[in-house]
Design a protein around this motif. Structure first.
Motif, PDB file in Angstrom:
ATOM      1  N   HIS A 244      51.215  -2.919  48.084  1.00 23.93           N
ATOM      2  CA  HIS A 244      49.805  -3.523  48.039  1.00 23.93           C
ATOM      3  C   HIS A 244      49.891  -5.040  47.665  1.00 23.93           C
ATOM      4  O   HIS A 244      50.308  -5.134  46.531  1.00 23.93           O
ATOM      5  CB  HIS A 244      48.849  -2.827  47.645  1.00 23.93           C
ATOM      6  CG  HIS A 244      47.193  -3.367  48.090  1.00 23.93           C
ATOM      7  ND1 HIS A 244      46.906  -4.452  47.851  1.00 23.93           N
ATOM      8  CD2 HIS A 244      46.466  -2.739  48.799  1.00 23.93           C
ATOM      9  CE1 HIS A 244      45.465  -4.626  48.452  1.00 23.93           C
ATOM     10  NE2 HIS A 244      45.248  -3.712  49.128  1.00 23.93           N
TER      11      HIS A 244
ATOM     12  N   LYS B 137      48.155  -6.077  44.417  1.00 21.71           N
ATOM     13  CA  LYS B 137      48.575  -5.437  43.357  1.00 21.71           C
ATOM     14  C   LYS B 137      49.684  -6.197  42.896  1.00 21.71           C
ATOM     15  O   LYS B 137      49.861  -6.565  41.882  1.00 21.71           O
ATOM     16  CB  LYS B 137      48.844  -3.946  43.579  1.00 21.71           C
ATOM     17  CG  LYS B 137      49.395  -3.286  42.200  1.00 21.71           C
ATOM     18  CD  LYS B 137      49.422  -1.715  42.443  1.00 21.71           C
ATOM     19  CE  LYS B 137      48.095  -1.025  42.792  1.00 21.71           C
ATOM     20  NZ  LYS B 137      48.454   0.279  42.712  1.00 21.71           N
TER      21      LYS B 137
ATOM     22  N   ARG C  33      50.718   7.423  50.764  1.00 24.65           N
ATOM     23  CA  ARG C  33      49.659   6.622  49.858  1.00 24.65           C
ATOM     24  C   ARG C  33      50.144   5.971  48.623  1.00 24.65           C
ATOM     25  O   ARG C  33      49.743   4.900  48.516  1.00 24.65           O
ATOM     26  CB  ARG C  33      48.263   7.437  49.628  1.00 24.65           C
ATOM     27  CG  ARG C  33      47.473   7.633  50.885  1.00 24.65           C
ATOM     28  CD  ARG C  33      46.166   8.519  50.481  1.00 24.65           C
ATOM     29  NE  ARG C  33      45.175   8.569  51.499  1.00 24.65           N
ATOM     30  CZ  ARG C  33      44.053   9.374  51.623  1.00 24.65           C
ATOM     31  NH1 ARG C  33      43.672  10.093  50.422  1.00 24.65           N
ATOM     32  NH2 ARG C  33      43.282   9.362  52.603  1.00 24.65           N
ATOM     33  N   LYS C  34      51.109   6.614  48.084  1.00 20.72           N
ATOM     34  CA  LYS C  34      51.580   6.021  46.787  1.00 20.72           C
ATOM     35  C   LYS C  34      52.474   4.914  47.172  1.00 20.72           C
ATOM     36  O   LYS C  34      52.367   3.855  46.617  1.00 20.72           O
ATOM     37  CB  LYS C  34      52.388   7.330  46.108  1.00 20.72           C
ATOM     38  CG  LYS C  34      52.950   6.683  44.733  1.00 20.72           C
ATOM     39  CD  LYS C  34      53.708   8.025  44.020  1.00 20.72           C
ATOM     40  CE  LYS C  34      54.339   7.463  42.662  1.00 20.72           C
ATOM     41  NZ  LYS C  34      55.088   8.394  41.996  1.00 20.72           N
TER      42      LYS C  34
ATOM     43  N   SER D 234      50.319   1.978  48.379  1.00 17.24           N
ATOM     44  CA  SER D 234      49.812   1.275  47.086  1.00 17.24           C
ATOM     45  C   SER D 234      50.866   0.553  46.298  1.00 17.24           C
ATOM     46  O   SER D 234      50.410  -0.576  45.554  1.00 17.24           O
ATOM     47  CB  SER D 234      49.300   2.594  46.076  1.00 17.24           C
ATOM     48  OG  SER D 234      48.683   1.842  45.003  1.00 17.24           O
TER      49      SER D 234
END
Length: 265
Positions: free
Chosen positions: A228, A231, A221-222, A225
């Protein structure tokens, strides 16, 4: 906020009428402040995008020249990466120009990275994007030779990345590359996943087989992220450079799906 301060000060100075006047002045001040902040943010973001773009392709050219000359295969690799970014027309021509500048004999790496750091400041995602882009160039032929690695280590050092951490990132990038183009469920190609594929999947996520499902999920997940699109764009990554982040995310996801499938059996 200024309109309320203006109203309050106006009331203290002259009662309700002055409060109304102070409120009106505050409204105009708030509008002007918002416009100024919006303009400055837009200009700063554009400046970051320009410096990142220039740095990526100049450093790519410098890496290609690592052995003293830019060979035909390296030019082809650069063309492939430009196509991978989806650059066309004037933007493609600009990328080629920056690549040639980086491969010139008088190109200096340190000042270029210094210019980049002035706009990247403390943004780790921008430093990550630069490293990933130049690693993509170096790994385009499937390997990184010693001359290329020396330059990449210098880039990493200028960005504040230790040699040990760089080696870890390089190994992750090499492992992620094995999942290029697979998409989700990529590990099901032949019904059976080889031990080497599974080992590469763990390395692509930056985890080990001894870690728990929860630890691996957090690491996954890190990474997702960090790649993304919203972001990265907010931090100043040009939209026409987002394809490399998207493909990197797909590689990470394919590796994670393989690990999940293996652990579910």
């Amino acid at each position: 906020m200024a309109k309320f301060i203006g109203a309050f000060l106006g009331f203290l100075m002259g009662g309700p009428l002055f409060a109304l006047l102070g409120f009106g002045v505050g409204v105009f001040f708030d509008r002007g402040l918002k416009q100024a902040m919006g303009f400055n943010y837009g200009a700063e973001r554009e400046r970051i995008q320009g410096v990142l773009f220039d740095t990526v392709f100049r450093v790519m050219g410098h890496v290609a020249k690592a052995d003293g000359r830019v060979c035909e295969s390296e030019v082809a690799q650069a063309e492939a990466i430009i196509a991978q970014f989806g650059l066309t027309g004037a933007r493609r021509a600009e990328a080629i120009t920056r690549f040639k500048e980086g491969s010139a004999d008088d190109f200096e790496l340190a000042p270029q990275i210094s210019d980049f750091l002035l706009v990247a400041k403390t943004q780790p995602l921008l430093r990550q994007m630069l490293l990933e882009a130049v690693l993509t160039m170096a790994l385009a032929d499937g390997e990184v030779d010693s001359a290329e690695k020396d330059i990449l280590l210098r880039v990493a050092g200028y960005l504040g990345v230790s040699a040990r951490e760089f080696q870890r990132l390089l190994e992750m990038a090499m492992a992620q590359r094995q999942f290029h183009g697979r998409g989700t469920g990529g590990g099901q190609r032949s019904g059976q996943n080889s031990a080497s594929e599974l080992a590469a999947a763990y390395k692509a996520i930056g985890v080990t087989e001894s870690m728990s499902d929860a630890e691996i999920k957090r690491a996954y997940r890190k990474l997702m992220s960090q790649h993304h699109p919203d972001k990265l764009i907010a931090k100043g990554v040009p939209e026409d450079m987002m394809k490399i982040a998207t493909e990197k995310a797909q590689e990470i996801q394919a590796a994670y799906e393989l690990i999940k499938d293996s652990r579910a059996k």
